[in-house]
Design a protein around this motif. Sequence first.
Motif, short mmCIF file in Angstrom:
data_model
loop_
_atom_site.label_atom_id
_atom_site.label_comp_id
_atom_site.label_asym_id
_atom_site.label_seq_id
_atom_site.Cartn_x
_atom_site.Cartn_y
_atom_site.Cartn_z
N VAL A 194 74.25 62.61 127.92
CA VAL A 194 73.45 61.72 127.06
C VAL A 194 71.98 61.94 127.33
CG1 VAL A 194 73.12 59.35 126.28
CG2 VAL A 194 75.32 60.04 127.25
N ASP A 195 71.24 62.40 126.34
CA ASP A 195 69.78 62.58 126.47
C ASP A 195 69.21 62.68 125.05
OD1 ASP A 195 67.94 63.97 129.06
OD2 ASP A 195 67.08 63.63 127.08
N ASP A 196 68.04 62.07 124.86
CA ASP A 196 67.41 62.11 123.54
C ASP A 196 66.67 63.43 123.31
OD1 ASP A 196 64.16 60.87 123.96
OD2 ASP A 196 65.59 61.14 125.57
N GLN A 197 66.56 64.29 124.31
CA GLN A 197 65.87 65.56 124.16
C GLN A 197 66.89 66.69 124.09
OE1 GLN A 197 62.59 66.28 126.76
NE2 GLN A 197 62.13 64.10 127.01
N PRO A 198 66.98 67.40 122.94
CA PRO A 198 67.96 68.49 122.78
C PRO A 198 67.79 69.58 123.82
CG PRO A 198 67.03 67.85 120.65
CD PRO A 198 66.23 67.13 121.69
N ALA A 199 66.53 69.86 124.22
CA ALA A 199 66.32 70.93 125.21
C ALA A 199 67.01 70.62 126.52
CB ALA A 199 64.83 71.14 125.42
#
Length: 572
Positions: A12-17
């Motif tokens: 879970v992370d809002d940053q795709p990188a």
Amino acid sequence: MRINDRVNILLVDDQPARLLTYQSILGDLGQNLVLAHSGREALDKLMHEEFAVVLLDVSMPDMDGFETAELIHAHPRFEKTPIIFVTGIHVSELDRLRGYKAGAVDYVAIPVVPEILRSKVAVLVELYCKRHELRQLNRVLANANRQLAEANLTLQAEKTRELEKLNATLQRANAELEQTNRSLQREVAERARAEQALHEADRNKDEFLAMLAHELRNPLAPLHNALQLMRMAPSASQLQWAQEVIERQLAYLTRLVDDLLDVSRITRGKITLTREPVEISTLVTRAVETVAPLMQEREHELRVELPCEPLRVDGDSTRLTQALANVLGNAAKYTDRGGNIELRCERHASNAVIRVRDNGIGIPRELLPRIFDLFTQLDRTSDHPLSGLGIGLALVRRLVEMHGGSVTARSEGPGTGSEFEICLPLIPGQIAEPAAHRETPAHASASTPRRILLADDNRDALESLATVLRLRGHEVFSAANGAIALETAVRHMPEIALLDIGMPVLDGYEVARRIRAQEWGKTVTLVALTGWGQESDRRRSREAGFDTHLVKPLDLDKLAALLEKLPEQAAV
């Protein structure tokens, strides 16, 4: 669930990188990696799938990691699902407490150390699989109990012979249960070993990150000071001084990065020294230069006394400067604002003795024998907010002892200040060369202009190096990726090509192979320009057709020497 089944891991992370980074790190585990870009999406995934572990970013918009964790563990199905928080900011003890109350089992700091993250997740996946095996065994045992109950009902109606037969069956069942219990005991012991390995990995991670920060922090202060001076329209001599500081500290940083490539060598204290004759006065000057910002911030008065005679030691100037700067920085941190610090250097028999004395908070007598041990720290009060990592003085002792010297500490107790004494053996029968006569490498312009292809996907690195080469009279063709580099090479047929290895579209290896495949490309001098300098990297460069392998940051003197070796008739 079978043992060989793939389990689900929720990222879970809002940053795709970052999600891509986690996939790359955890891909080797061979498990099913499920991605979620927000807390709400993560909750939705959890309602449809069962997950062995959740890797959860703390800082997310709309719903942060703490809220998401609380909602996950509020559901009866997920109250035991392990959560690892990932954070790129400083985490206070209150934040950790909140995270643990929300159900977190661990924290991972950004930048993520791949081996650490992979080992943590692997342990939790293994524990998840073990729990499933235990539940399966419990179901088997429950089914066996039901069968025994039915057998008991049958025994009541059967004859004595049948009863004896069933008793034999029960004995076999007991033997199987005993075997199962032994298996469970082995699994419990294995879990204990896994938990111990997890704790050990976490300790090694903390120790490594602390050492890394300590090693890289020292050269940043003089670099910052030199940059500020260059922005203030300095005189020619001041500008030259600033350039020398930047060049020296850049070499320092390059050395440290090279050392840190071998993490095991650093964590085990296996640091290689580059010895050369060095003056004590030079070490003192560089160390004072390093801690000057801290001294100014704390408004300390620093008095330095150097001997009239030159004193030279055979040592690694970078490491000895680091050791002396650590002692000075320790004095600055543990001395109240506006304090007095003295640095005196003198010859004592065949040794150079450096003493650093302060009027700071002092050292308790019971702590003096352990002051140079790793992770030893003074108890700090609210009046002394600065604190250390507890490795600075331990590093001082290791570095000094590697040079055949010794370091000691003295203090009469709290409030009486402290004195540190570094003793280093002098070079016998040598007189120090005056600093004014020392020559620094000259960055002379190339005598013959060349046609140069320069390819690098880092725009700043590409433009800055291209500008330097043009100022030296060369004709430079720039390319921002491998495809453009190949097209430019075909059009201009350069004499020499400096190719970054890690470029998009086509990497440096592929560009080199395609240039070599051309008839005109057989005479082009190909230079690999990369941050990787291991022997395996150099071997791969040779196999791709490169003539030379240079490590970033580029040494312009080496490049100038390489250009001078090109055939004269090939010049523009």
